[in-house]
Write a protein that holds these residues in place. Structure first.
Motif, mmCIF file in Angstrom:
data_model
loop_
_atom_site.group_PDB
_atom_site.id
_atom_site.type_symbol
_atom_site.label_atom_id
_atom_site.label_comp_id
_atom_site.label_asym_id
_atom_site.label_seq_id
_atom_site.Cartn_x
_atom_site.Cartn_y
_atom_site.Cartn_z
ATOM 1 N N ASN A 96 -52.896 18.398 24.055
ATOM 2 C CA ASN A 96 -53.063 17.303 25.026
ATOM 3 C C ASN A 96 -53.722 16.088 24.374
ATOM 4 O OD1 ASN A 96 -51.887 18.709 27.140
ATOM 5 N ND2 ASN A 96 -53.831 19.591 27.824
ATOM 6 N N ARG A 135 -53.703 15.328 21.189
ATOM 7 C CA ARG A 135 -52.735 14.774 20.242
ATOM 8 C C ARG A 135 -51.703 13.916 20.971
ATOM 9 N NH1 ARG A 135 -49.880 15.346 15.500
ATOM 10 N NH2 ARG A 135 -47.624 15.574 15.669
ATOM 11 N N ARG A 136 -51.243 14.422 22.116
ATOM 12 C CA ARG A 136 -50.247 13.675 22.889
ATOM 13 C C ARG A 136 -50.822 12.339 23.354
ATOM 14 N NH1 ARG A 136 -49.520 17.222 26.623
ATOM 15 N NH2 ARG A 136 -47.964 18.400 25.466
ATOM 16 N N GLU A 137 -52.075 12.369 23.809
ATOM 17 C CA GLU A 137 -52.719 11.124 24.261
ATOM 18 C C GLU A 137 -52.878 10.129 23.113
ATOM 19 O OE1 GLU A 137 -56.370 12.399 25.972
ATOM 20 O OE2 GLU A 137 -55.440 13.333 27.737
ATOM 21 N N LEU A 188 -51.056 9.972 20.314
ATOM 22 C CA LEU A 188 -49.735 9.467 19.936
ATOM 23 C C LEU A 188 -49.227 8.441 20.938
ATOM 24 C CD1 LEU A 188 -47.964 12.733 18.699
ATOM 25 C CD2 LEU A 188 -48.712 10.808 17.303
ATOM 26 N N THR A 189 -49.488 8.690 22.221
ATOM 27 C CA THR A 189 -49.070 7.738 23.259
ATOM 28 C C THR A 189 -49.792 6.407 23.093
ATOM 29 O OG1 THR A 189 -48.618 9.541 24.829
ATOM 30 C CG2 THR A 189 -48.936 7.337 25.750
ATOM 31 N N LYS A 190 -51.102 6.475 22.856
ATOM 32 C CA LYS A 190 -51.889 5.252 22.671
ATOM 33 C C LYS A 190 -51.434 4.493 21.430
ATOM 34 C CE LYS A 190 -56.659 3.564 22.324
ATOM 35 N NZ LYS A 190 -58.092 3.953 22.295
ATOM 36 N N THR A 207 -48.533 4.596 20.026
ATOM 37 C CA THR A 207 -47.200 4.045 20.294
ATOM 38 C C THR A 207 -47.300 2.762 21.106
ATOM 39 O OG1 THR A 207 -46.206 6.261 20.242
ATOM 40 C CG2 THR A 207 -44.949 4.516 21.336
ATOM 41 N N MET A 208 -48.149 2.773 22.137
ATOM 42 C CA MET A 208 -48.322 1.580 22.980
ATOM 43 C C MET A 208 -48.885 0.417 22.171
ATOM 44 S SD MET A 208 -49.805 3.325 26.488
ATOM 45 C CE MET A 208 -50.177 1.725 27.207
ATOM 46 N N LYS A 247 -46.165 -0.900 19.768
ATOM 47 C CA LYS A 247 -45.136 -1.668 20.476
ATOM 48 C C LYS A 247 -45.670 -3.023 20.931
ATOM 49 C CE LYS A 247 -42.220 2.120 22.142
ATOM 50 N NZ LYS A 247 -41.693 2.840 23.330
ATOM 51 N N ILE A 274 -44.791 2.590 14.821
ATOM 52 C CA ILE A 274 -44.666 3.547 15.919
ATOM 53 C C ILE A 274 -44.695 4.952 15.317
ATOM 54 C CG2 ILE A 274 -43.133 4.432 17.727
ATOM 55 C CD1 ILE A 274 -42.107 1.582 18.077
#
Length: 499
Positions: free
Chosen positions: A210, A212-214, A216-218, A220-221, A224, A284
């Motif tokens: 969880n 790691r996912r957060e 990676l999401t941050k 990525t944002m 971008k 990204i």
């Protein structure tokens, strides 16, 4: 190459090493025990402080040389050519006590059977008896779940969880990781495997994933957003450049002062462009588990008879494994068969493929032993049986890239690939062939816990029929809509898998 790797194993820790195939997870364990085989392929420097603790090590594979000897001799020998002294047999009494605690059939130690006739679970328990008899302070386990049936998996999970020793282990079994870990050492290779990095967190597996996912999401944002802002700046620069360039071209020769001013302005604009071009933008994230793969649409009538198998006796080498087997499969059913080691699941899969051959059913087969489907000396591209077709070759290269194969790996031979990479290669061939039926024997056993969810979704979404053997509890829960257990009395439909 991994730089500055550092972590601490504390009392009662259950630390899992995870990562994609070929990232060096097993090598880390071998470094910790100073395995002499490392000299041939790896170098390392630094300090390993074990505080003189005794380390017990369970390798991923037991050397074939041990398979011809008896269980009792295996327990009493440290080297295959070692002579057993008469006093050594006194150790067997203590080992039998350990065997009873590990729920191992005691006759196995005393009846003179050789290791080659034992199941994967029995071999794991036998090796653990030998290790535990030495009273180790630390346990290192390399892929202990390989070749285990469901009952033994559940036993191993309980063993790791309740062990007094700190344990550092490599595993791809997500259910095991979720239920026993309190720390994760994650080894990654990025930028087409040119950069290695690691993460160490004292977190359980689910919390680590969880987090790691957060992250990676941050990332990525932010990447971008940064790239979007840079694009706006570039568009603004292009407008200014076009305007000034037009002014320079249209300025009158009778106005040298204005022309000089415009040239200075253009010089400043070009300097600004150079700064924009040299701006280092966040990239990204492209994590190893990001796999872009899907099966094409498959039209299969729900009532189509895929399999109607009736076997009086399932046999191997004139030995009856199971009797009274009846298996009927229709349409796009996803069937998973479970059962104890040695009961004949792989033999049953072979009977299924023989039946499909006779009925000319379009199926793809992924065996548990890749040697049955792949020639190690074969090139990766020739495995797909494409000769001289540039479009097909380009398509396959694109697929291989989506599975994180580097150009160098694509040009190499199959023997140079890890077990997990061979799994991905076999799956990719199935996608490429697009059969209406998939026959899979332990399809996820070599995949990392990070790529397994993507592969499970790929198979869950597959519109054709699946008949698979698996002990991967996540795979069973997410892919199967019909589950059978194979016993010596035949196939029994079951409705619940222990988590």
């Amino acid at each position: 190459m991994i730089k500055d790797l550092s972590f601490v194993l504390n009392k009662h820790d259950k630390i899992a090493i995870i990562g994609e195939e070929g990232n060096g997870k097993s090598t880390i364990l071998k470094v910790l025990i100073n395995d002499p085989s490392l000299v041939d392929y790896v170098s390392f420097s630094g300090q390993i402080n074990t505080n003189d603790e005794l380390i017990g090590y369970l390798p991923q594979h037991l050397d074939d040389e041990w398979l011809e000897i008896t269980a009792s001799d295996f327990l009493l020998k440290q080297k295959i050519d070692e002579k057993i002294e008469i006093n050594d047999y006194n150790k067997l009494a203590d080992m039998i006590i350990i065997a009873a605690k590990l729920d191992l059939d005691l006759n196995m130690i005393t009846d003179g059977r050789s290791l080659k006739v034992l199941s994967g679970g029995e071999l794991i328990k036998l090796q653990l008896i030998k290790i535990l008899h030495q009273k180790p302070d630390i346990l290192l386990l390399d892929e202990p779940t390989n070749d285990l049936d469901l009952d033994t998996l559940i036993w191993l999970q309980k063993f790791i969880k309740e062990s007094e020793c700190p344990i550092l282990f490599v595993s791809h079994d997500e259910t095991l990781l979720t239920n026993v870990t309190n720390g994760i050492l994650h080894i990654e290779q990025l930028n087409k495997k040119t950069v290695a990095q690691y993460h160490f967190e004292h977190l359980d597996y689910a919390s680590y994933i969880n987090k790691r996912r957060e992250v990676l999401t941050k990332m990525t944002m932010l990447a971008k957003k940064e790239q979007a802002e840079h694009k706006i700046k570039m568009e603004k620069w292009n407008r200014i450049f076009a305007r000034v360039d037009n002014d320079i071209n249209s300025v009158s020769r009778q106005d040298p002062h204005k022309a000089k001013m415009l040239k200075r302005k253009m010089h400043a604009i070009k300097a600004a462009k150079k700064r924009l071009d040299n701006t280092e933008l966040r990239k990204i994230p492209d994590p190893e588990e990001a796999i872009d793969l899907y099966f094409p649409k498959i039209d299969l009538a729900n009532k189509k008879i895929i399999l109607d198998l009736n076997i009086d006796n399932l046999m191997i080498d004139n030995r009856i494994l199971a009797s009274g087997i009846n298996l009927s499969v229709r349409g796009s059913e996803h069937v998973v068969i479970v059962g104890n080691n040695g009961v004949g699941k792989t033999t049953l899969i072979k009977e299924i493929t023989n039946d499909l051959d006779q009925r000319s059913i379009n199926y793809g087969y992924m065996p548990q032993d890749y040697r049955l489907a792949m020639n190690d000396e074969q090139s990766i591209l020739s495995y797909f049986e494409v000769v001289g077709d540039k479009d097909q070759t380009s398509t396959i290269r694109s697929y291989l890239g989506s599975l994180k194969f580097t150009p160098m790996e694509v040009e190499g031979k199959i023997k140079e690939l890890s077990g997990g990479q061979k799994t991905k290669l076999a799956l990719l061939k199935l996608v490429y062939q697009a059969p209406s039926v998939l026959i899979l024997d332990e399809p996820t056993r070599n995949l990392s816990p990070l790529s397994n969810p993507i592969i499970r979704k790929l198979l869950h979404d597959y519109q054709g029929c699946i008949i698979a053997v698996s002990h991967d509890r996540k795979f069973i829960q997410e892919v199967a809509n019909t589950i059978y257990e194979l016993t010596n009395k035949g196939l029994r439909r079951i409705y619940d898998i222990i988590k």
